[in-house]
Write an enzyme that holds these catalytic residues in place. Structure first.
Site, PDB file in Angstrom:
ATOM      1  N   PRO A   1       9.394 -96.046   2.409  1.00  0.00           N
ATOM      2  CA  PRO A   1       8.246 -96.901   2.739  1.00  0.00           C
ATOM      3  C   PRO A   1       7.021 -96.045   3.051  1.00  0.00           C
ATOM      4  O   PRO A   1       7.126 -94.851   3.352  1.00  0.00           O
ATOM      5  CB  PRO A   1       8.724 -97.661   3.980  1.00  0.00           C
ATOM      6  CG  PRO A   1      10.208 -97.437   4.052  1.00  0.00           C
ATOM      7  CD  PRO A   1      10.444 -96.107   3.411  1.00  0.00           C
TER       8      PRO A   1
ATOM      9  N   GLU B   1       4.026-101.759 -10.202  1.00  0.00           N
ATOM     10  CA  GLU B   1       2.971-102.739  -9.946  1.00  0.00           C
ATOM     11  C   GLU B   1       1.790-101.985  -9.364  1.00  0.00           C
ATOM     12  O   GLU B   1       1.883-101.411  -8.278  1.00  0.00           O
ATOM     13  CB  GLU B   1       3.409-103.833  -8.984  1.00  0.00           C
ATOM     14  CG  GLU B   1       2.337-104.931  -8.919  1.00  0.00           C
ATOM     15  CD  GLU B   1       2.544-105.914  -7.797  1.00  0.00           C
ATOM     16  OE1 GLU B   1       1.893-105.745  -6.742  1.00  0.00           O
ATOM     17  OE2 GLU B   1       3.344-106.842  -7.962  1.00  0.00           O
TER      18      GLU B   1
END
Length: 540
Positions: free
Chosen positions: A205, A277
């Site tokens: 993350p 993305e």
């Protein structure tokens, strides 16, 4: 624009010293034991840590242990051992785990929201999108995985004699590199599909929002995910990112186009797949027959949700000349009426940006535009009186191609508004540029809007909605065209990307070589005649 009053929240919070300059609820701190339990989930042996601070008021939240390349190696080793057993686990058991997660996320949503708001600064009502999206994702793959992953029958070359079965085999260990802007859902949603397909995950993350991702990892365990299937490492991409790509069987990345291109090249060198993305400069088209009030409400959400720090946020607004003045009046009024605040409460319409870098970008884009002749219709400046990284929701008019904001993604609460005279012109201008992630079209004639949508070069198009209709419809694939990325999350595409397609063909009776005394030439004639017959019978 008004500022909201601070509202204390429940969850794992303790009251810390109040910030005298901003006097906001962000002075609430996390319980040290709670932070320690979360950060213990990071595989990190460097002895180094990175301080995380809340964008609500800059207060320290945690010290995040940093991983080494050796930690990444160990994470993949553990994940591979666990994945072998998980791949053999019946899909029905994987689905049951996801449905347990669905309930757990809904039950723990207040804790999740506290952490998201503290780490990202976003308004609580926008933070709610995250547990909602994870619950929807978990339920979808918890109900549909067996159907999507089940062995398929395909047509064989010789009817009744050739059987073809199509299997979906998990790739192995998926590396997921997730962003800070939606720290809970982006840390988990892609990985849930990977787990459902029988893979393990090594997750990295973003450093700015590790705690939300770590809470997600904890909830996976509480829902019954077997040990070691979900590994978390922490550190800058420049230090451990390449190591992840060198060891993964597939990479899922959400972030900037620039970084996505680098990752795509690295994956290509290893001949592994990836889904990316990336950036966007998303358009909204408000047609002449649109409901002006509904379009203005939608534009406010499309532009300013999460302070514009959303991949599918609208940054270009094209409005039909016939309703332009009425729309601008309503859109500006709605924008100026927004409640701005840096608190944990539900009253805020918009919170601060994540960092000073984001403020600097928004400031530079607006100042450049104004210097070159653009007009500010609302907002236009930083508001450090509300929070260190606050920037007003901003509407610009008169933006031209020589301005930085015209074609470059701001990723902040800034939109440029333009008139158009024909729908062909609107589509052409919407397709201008290199991006193609999301678009919105407002019209009372939904069928006409859908026809127009097919001409817009974006991976998702919402009709009479800002972005939520496509984002929350998990059965619908989501991703970008052109420089906005490759691959799709959600739907069957979102889980099948994590599998290898294996064709198993079983031949009965006949073999594909001469038999019964046929010569090679005679065999060729028989096969030629067979092909002609199959064509007449309409066989593919």
């Amino acid at each position: 624009m008004s500022a909201s009053n601070p509202t204390p929240s429940g969850g794992p919070l303790v009251e810390g010293p109040r910030d005298p300059e901003h006097d906001v609820t962000a002075s609430y701190a996390l319980e040290p034991d709670y932070v320690a339990r979360l950060t213990a989930r990071i595989l990190a042996t460097s002895g180094e840590s990175k301080e995380a601070r809340s964008p609500l008021n800059g207060a320290p939240l945690a010290h995040i242990p940093q991983s080494t390349e050796a930690d990444v190696d160990e994470a993949f080793a553990r994940a591979r051992r666990a994945q072998e057993k998980w791949a053999a686990t019946p899909v029905a058991e994987r689905e049951a785990f996801l449905l347990r997660l669905h309930d757990l996320v809904l039950d723990r949503q207040q804790e999740i929201l506290d952490l998201i708001v503290l780490e990202s600064g976003k308004a609580r009502k926008h933070a709610f999108d995250e547990p909602l999206h994870i619950a929807l994702t978990a339920r979808y793959y918890g109900r549909r995985s067996r159907e999507i992953l089940g062995t398929e029958r395909r047509a064989g070359v010789i009817p009744a004699l050739t059987r073809v079965d199509l299997n979906h085999v998990p790739k192995g260990v998926v590396g997921i590199i997730s962003p800070w802007n939606y720290p809970f859902t982006m840390a988990l949603c892609d990985g849930l599909a990977a787990l459902a397909a029988g893979n393990a995950v090594v997750a990295k993350p973003d450093a700015q929002t590790m705690l939300s991702a770590l809470l997600g990892a904890q909830l996976l365990e509480e829902a019954g995910l077997p040990k070691d299937l979900w590994q978390v490492v922490a550190g800058p991409g420049s230090k451990i990112g390449t190591n992840i790509i060198e060891r993964a069987d597939y990479i899922c990345f959400t972030g900037s186009t620039q970084t996505g291109k680098i990752i795509g090249k690295q994956c290509a060198e290893r001949l592994i797949g990836c889904s990316l993305e990336l950036g966007g400069k998303n358009p909204m088209l408000v047609l002449a027959d649109a409901d002006v009030e509904r379009a203005a409400e939608g534009a406010t959400r499309a532009v300013f949700s999460n302070a514009g720090q959303l991949c599918v946020s609208v940054e270009r607004l094209f409005v039909a000349d016939a309703i332009y003045d009425r729309f601008v009046e309503r859109f500006v009024a709605r924008t100026q009426a927004m409640t701005l605040g840096a608190t944990l409460g539900w009253d805020n319409d918009m919170g601060p940006l994540i960092s000073q870098d984001q403020v600097d970008t928004a400031t530079a884009h607006v100042e450049d535009a104004v210097a070159k002749g653009a007009r500010v219709l609302a907002g236009g400046k930083a508001r450090p009186d509300l929070a260190p990284y606050f920037f007003e929701p901003t509407i610009l008019e008169g933006v031209t191609p020589e301005m930085t904001v015209f074609g470059n993604e701001t990723f902040g609460p800034v939109v440029a508004i333009y008139r158009f005279h024909s729908e062909d012109e609107a589509v052409e201008r919407a397709n201008d540029g290199e991006y193609g992630l999301n678009a919105s079209i407002y019209s009372r004639d939904a069928e006409r809007a859908r026809r127009l949508a097919s001409r817009v070069k974006c991976g998702t198009v919402n009709v009479n909605e800002a972005f939520a209709a496509s984002f929350a419809s998990i059965d619908a694939p989501m991703g970008g065209m052109r420089q906005s990325g490759m691959g799709r999350r959600q739907g069957s595409e979102g889980i099948l990307r994590y599998t290898e397609t294996q064709s198993v063909a079983t031949q009965r009776v006949l073999r594909f070589s001469p038999m019964l005394g046929l010569s090679e030439e005679a065999y060729a004639k028989v096969m030629t005649a067979s092909l002609r017959v199959l064509k007449k019978l309409g066989r593919a």
